[in-house]
Each structure stands twice: as structure tokens, then as C-alpha cells.
Design an enzyme around this catalytic site. Structure first.
Site, PDB file in Angstrom:
ATOM      1  N   LYS A 208      40.531  27.601  35.530  1.00 46.07           N
ATOM      2  CA  LYS A 208      39.272  28.228  35.942  1.00 46.07           C
ATOM      3  C   LYS A 208      38.938  29.434  35.061  1.00 46.07           C
ATOM      4  O   LYS A 208      37.829  29.551  34.534  1.00 46.07           O
ATOM      5  CB  LYS A 208      39.369  28.676  37.406  1.00 46.07           C
ATOM      6  CG  LYS A 208      38.169  29.486  37.891  1.00 46.07           C
ATOM      7  CD  LYS A 208      38.322  29.921  39.331  1.00 46.07           C
ATOM      8  CE  LYS A 208      38.991  31.254  39.467  1.00 46.07           C
ATOM      9  NZ  LYS A 208      38.040  32.393  39.336  1.00 46.07           N
ATOM     10  N   ASN A 209      39.910  30.335  34.909  1.00 43.04           N
ATOM     11  CA  ASN A 209      39.615  31.582  34.207  1.00 43.04           C
ATOM     12  C   ASN A 209      39.444  31.390  32.700  1.00 43.04           C
ATOM     13  O   ASN A 209      38.759  32.182  32.050  1.00 43.04           O
ATOM     14  CB  ASN A 209      40.705  32.614  34.500  1.00 43.04           C
ATOM     15  CG  ASN A 209      40.645  33.084  35.942  1.00 43.04           C
ATOM     16  OD1 ASN A 209      39.585  33.072  36.562  1.00 43.04           O
ATOM     17  ND2 ASN A 209      41.782  33.479  36.498  1.00 43.04           N
TER      18      ASN A 209
ATOM     19  N   CYS B 290      35.048  37.475  44.530  1.00 45.71           N
ATOM     20  CA  CYS B 290      35.960  37.777  45.641  1.00 45.71           C
ATOM     21  C   CYS B 290      36.051  39.276  45.895  1.00 45.71           C
ATOM     22  O   CYS B 290      36.117  40.076  44.955  1.00 45.71           O
ATOM     23  CB  CYS B 290      37.367  37.245  45.325  1.00 45.71           C
ATOM     24  SG  CYS B 290      37.540  35.483  45.587  1.00 45.71           S
TER      25      CYS B 290
ATOM     26  N   ARG C  91      36.795  46.373  40.762  1.00 48.46           N
ATOM     27  CA  ARG C  91      37.125  45.939  39.400  1.00 48.46           C
ATOM     28  C   ARG C  91      36.056  46.537  38.495  1.00 48.46           C
ATOM     29  O   ARG C  91      35.086  45.885  38.128  1.00 48.46           O
ATOM     30  CB  ARG C  91      37.168  44.406  39.330  1.00 48.46           C
ATOM     31  CG  ARG C  91      38.338  43.842  40.101  1.00 48.46           C
ATOM     32  CD  ARG C  91      38.502  42.370  39.904  1.00 48.46           C
ATOM     33  NE  ARG C  91      37.653  41.622  40.807  1.00 48.46           N
ATOM     34  CZ  ARG C  91      37.662  40.292  40.890  1.00 48.46           C
ATOM     35  NH1 ARG C  91      38.466  39.586  40.130  1.00 48.46           N
ATOM     36  NH2 ARG C  91      36.878  39.653  41.729  1.00 48.46           N
TER      37      ARG C  91
ATOM     38  N   ASP D  16      47.347  36.587  41.158  1.00 47.01           N
ATOM     39  CA  ASP D  16      46.695  35.398  41.714  1.00 47.01           C
ATOM     40  C   ASP D  16      47.662  34.467  42.433  1.00 47.01           C
ATOM     41  O   ASP D  16      47.227  33.493  43.056  1.00 47.01           O
ATOM     42  CB  ASP D  16      45.975  34.614  40.607  1.00 47.01           C
ATOM     43  CG  ASP D  16      44.625  35.224  40.251  1.00 47.01           C
ATOM     44  OD1 ASP D  16      44.205  36.175  40.939  1.00 47.01           O
ATOM     45  OD2 ASP D  16      43.980  34.759  39.299  1.00 47.01           O
TER      46      ASP D  16
ATOM     47  N   ARG E 224      35.734  27.280  45.265  1.00 43.38           N
ATOM     48  CA  ARG E 224      35.308  27.999  44.058  1.00 43.38           C
ATOM     49  C   ARG E 224      36.315  27.834  42.931  1.00 43.38           C
ATOM     50  O   ARG E 224      35.951  27.934  41.757  1.00 43.38           O
ATOM     51  CB  ARG E 224      35.162  29.501  44.341  1.00 43.38           C
ATOM     52  CG  ARG E 224      33.896  29.908  45.078  1.00 43.38           C
ATOM     53  CD  ARG E 224      33.801  31.419  45.189  1.00 43.38           C
ATOM     54  NE  ARG E 224      34.192  32.013  43.925  1.00 43.38           N
ATOM     55  CZ  ARG E 224      35.089  32.987  43.809  1.00 43.38           C
ATOM     56  NH1 ARG E 224      35.700  33.467  44.863  1.00 43.38           N
ATOM     57  NH2 ARG E 224      35.395  33.467  42.621  1.00 43.38           N
TER      58      ARG E 224
END
Length: 419
Positions: free
Chosen positions: A23-24, A120, A125, A308, A400
Site C-alpha cells: 500500500k505505502n 487514520c 503527523r 504498523d 483501505r
């Protein structure tokens, strides 16, 4: 839209599962594709909600981003100078990674108007390191009415020291620097595998980047980049989630399409809990141990233990024979899963950035809520081991970031349904 996962506990995960693209990595490569002229094709892109939102954002900016029949994703930006530079609030609030367009738009169009992003709620951040980096490369920045306004009329390479090895800031600086004249140096850069994948991708388009994967990255700016075809790395967090799934459910799972070195921090902690982990020709095999042993965990930037994976390990350690201590050093709100696990019978106490997890014999099915993506994954794992049925609300957070998670769990023997 289906927003609940219902899981009947007590069914071990057994068999094989194939991990999707990261995903990232996928999100940043999707954005970086706009730096090149022509049509870029990305393989192994996960078809998840976050990627779909990023595709929508790019299409709003005038990029032609579309899925192909073979599952790949094509990205074709408009001619230089004609791409829109302002992202919408409505889409950006759904996706933290929308902030990555800052570096890409400055590299391509020399201008960017970025809505402060959402995603999220796992803690602040801030964008300060991103802004510090682009300012060093010559951008003028203002923040007004929830938008970052940035323009770089005469950008030039520079040396940037990051106070914290922020993944997003490192990526934004790399993307802008790749099309900025001169040499840029990023000190205390993030070392995550997704950073290495971005550098490899940009280099395959003609960029000149060295040092990705270390804390010193050097970028020689080039005047143009050319489109290419590229396959995204596998998702190490998805892999880790299924690995913990095998351990917590009393199962035996072969996790395929992985890069084992990316999983070393997770493997080390799983082995400490008593799980049996071995590398195979196909990937990594995890078998549950006779019991779950307590371990202490501190989350750190890569190559430390990933934040994570903290919620997933907390679910596992809630069933350990003894007490474990988890210290969260990356995000201050990453313990939101605690109250939900306690509804299932877990014994966890939190003080500041530290959680003490006292193992219990059994978790019990309950109605719980996914507060963020990884908390949702942790609740799935708790539900697999729990006695009775668990209903996880707000499952949209899970969709997601995990491609076809319901189907993959069912294929492994779990009893899961959505509603």
C-alpha cells in the site's frame, strides 16, 4: 457500502496466502508517475480504497489514471504546464498520502496547492519536515485556510537534514529533487523498503538517486523523466498480519510473494513468542507454538519494529502466558485498539507511550470498532482467536489497506462475512 466484518472465532488459519503489492509503496509510486512524460504502467498495485482515492485525486488534476484488464494501473499525465496543481479538500481528507503530491507537483509544475490531508487518526503527523525540505530546494511556502501554497520559480539542489527520519518527507524531497537542477542531499533520511522502491522506480525513469536504504540519499536532478513499466514490492505489513494470524489462531500458514529481508523485525518478535517461522522457496511459513510467550516491543523507524504491526502484536500478546510491555515511539494515538481489545476480555494498561499487556487465557467475541487501519487488523486477529462471534464495525478502515481480506481469510479457513 458494507462496513462490518463478522468473525466466528476458534478456526485456525491453514494453507497458503499471496500477499498483495505494498500500500505505502503503491501510493507514492502512483504519485511519482506524474513526474514522467508518457504512460507509466504499475504492476502489483493493490486495488484497495486508499489507491482508489489517489486515482480519483490524480484524475481531478487532469491525469489519465485507469485500471487495465490485466490488473495493472496506467498513469498518463497531461502535457507539462497543463496539469492542475490544487488538490480538493473532499478527497484529500480521506487520504494522508495525498500530501505526497507536494513534491511531485513542485518537481513537475513548479507549483502546488495541497489541502492538508486526512487518513487514520493515529496522532499528529505534522508537515513541518516536508515544508523544511521543499523550502531548502527553493520553494516559497504559505499555509492558509487549510491549504499549503508552494511555488518554486528557481529551484536548486540543497542539503536537507531531517530532525526525524520521516518517510513522507523523505519521499516528497526525493520527488522534487529528482527534477530540480543540481545535487540534493537528504541527511537522516528514512530507510524503509518503500523508500528504496521509490528510488528504484524513479531511477528506472531516468532519475539519478543513490543511497536509498541508508540515512544519506543523494539526488542529481535531471531535466526530464520517461515513463516506464514497474512492479511494486509486496506489502510487508499485510504479510506480517497473516503471519501473526497463523500464530494467534493455532494455525500453519505459508505467506507467499514476500521479500524475507523486509520481514526480519517481525520474524524476530514472532519467534520470541514461540511461533515457528521458516523461510521457504515460496516465502515464509509460520506455525503456531504450543503457547504464546510474552515479549517486549519498541516501535522504531525501519529497520526497527514497525509501528504498523504494533496493534497486531498487541492482540497476540493479550493471550501470552505472562506480561509484555509495548512502547510506541512513532505515533501517540496508536493505542486506540486497547479499549476494543478490553471489550474482548484483554487485560491491558496504558500510561503515556507504554502499554502493559497481561496475558489472559481466552478472548471472547464482542461488538468492537476499528478506529484505524492497523487497529482493525489487530481486532481481526483477536476475533480469530476469540470464543464466539465478533462484529467489527467501521471495517471501512480495514478495506483501505488490505486487498480482498475477507476472501483471503476464508481461503485460509476462517469464518468471516461482511454486512
Amino acid at each position: 457500502m458494507k462496513d462490518c466484518l463478522i468473525i466466528e472465532g476458534g478456526h485456525p488459519l491453514n494453507g497458503r496466502v499471496r500477499v498483495s503489492g505494498a500500500k505505502n509503496a503503491g501510493l507514492v509510486l502512483l504519485v511519482a508517475s506524474t513526474l514522467a512524460d508518457g504512460e507509466t504502467i504499475l504492476d502489483n498495485m493493490p486495488r484497495i480504497r486508499d489507491v482508489e482515492v489517489m486515482v480519483q485525486i490524480l484524475n481531478e488534476l487532469g491525469v489519465n489514471a485507469r485500471w487495465n484488464e490485466d490488473g495493472s494501473l496506467s498513469i498518463c499525465p497531461p502535457p507539462a504546464g497543463s496539469m492542475k496543481v490544487k488538490t480538493s479538500y473532499e478527497l484529500s481528507k480521506k487520504l494522508r498520502a495525498s500530501n505526497l503530491l507536494l513534491g511531485a507537483l513542485l518537481g513537475r509544475e513548479r507549483e502546488a496547492v495541497i489541502s492538508l490531508p486526512g487518513g487514520c487518526d493515529i496522532g499528529s503527523r505534522p508537515m513541518d519536515l516536508h515544508i523544511k525540505g521543499i523550502q531548502a530546494l527553493g520553494a516559497e511556502v504559505d499555509i492558509e485556510h487549510g491549504f499549503i501554497y508552494a511555488r518554486s520559480k528557481t529551484p536548486s539542489g540543497a542539503r536537507v537534514y531531517l530532525d526525524f527520519p520521516s518517510v513522507g518527507a523523505t519521499e516528497n524531497i526525493m520527488m522534487m529533487a529528482s527534477r530540480t537542477p543540481g545535487q540534493s542531499v537528504i541527511e537522516n533520511a528514512a530507510k524503509e523498503p518503500e523508500i528504496v522502491d521509490l528510488a528504484n522506480f524513479l531511477n528506472s525513469m531516468g532519475a539519478r538517486i543513490r543511497g536509498a536504504g541508508t540515512d544519506l540519499i543523494k539526488v542529481e536532478g535531471v531535466p526530464e523523466l520517461k515513463a516506464c513499466r514497474y512492479a511494486i514490492i509486496p506489502d510487508r505489513i499485510e504479510a506480517g498480519t497473516y503471519m501473526v494470524g497463523a500464530a494467534i489462531s493455532g494455525g500453519d500458514v505459508q505467506v507467499e510473494n514476500v521479500i524475507p529481508t523486509h520481514l526480519h523485525p517481525i520474524v524476530a518478535k514472532l519467534q520470541e513468542t514461540g511461533a515457528i517461522v521458516e523461510e521457504t522457496d515460496q516465502g515464509v511459513r509460520v506455525r503456531a507454538g504450543r503457547q504464546v510467550l510474552p515479549v517486549d516491543i519498541k516501535t522504531l523507524p525501519y529497520p526497527g519494529f514497525p509501528t504498523d504491526m504494533q496493534s497486531q502484536m498487541m492482540a497476540l500478546l493479550s493471550l501470552a502466558e505472562g506480561s509484555s510491555v509495548i512502547v510506541e515511539n512513532v505515533f501517540e494515538n496508536r493505542f486506540q485498539i486497547v479499549d476494543e481489545l478490553k471489550r474482548m476480555g484483554a487485560s491491558i494498561q496504558v500510561e503515556g507511550h507504554t502499554a502493559v499487556v497481561r496475558g489472559v487465557k481466552t478472548l471472547f467475541g464482542a461488538r468492537v470498532k476499528a478506529t484505524d487501519l492497523r487497529a482493525g487488523a489487530g481486532l481481526i486477529l483477536g476475533a480469530l482467536a476469540a470464543r464466539g462471534e465478533t462484529t467489527i464495525e467501521n471495517a471501512i478502515h480495514i478495506f483501505r489497506g488490505y486487498e480482498n481480506i475477507e476472501e483471503k481469510l476464508i481461503q485460509l479457513g476462517a469464518r468471516v462475512k461482511t454486512k
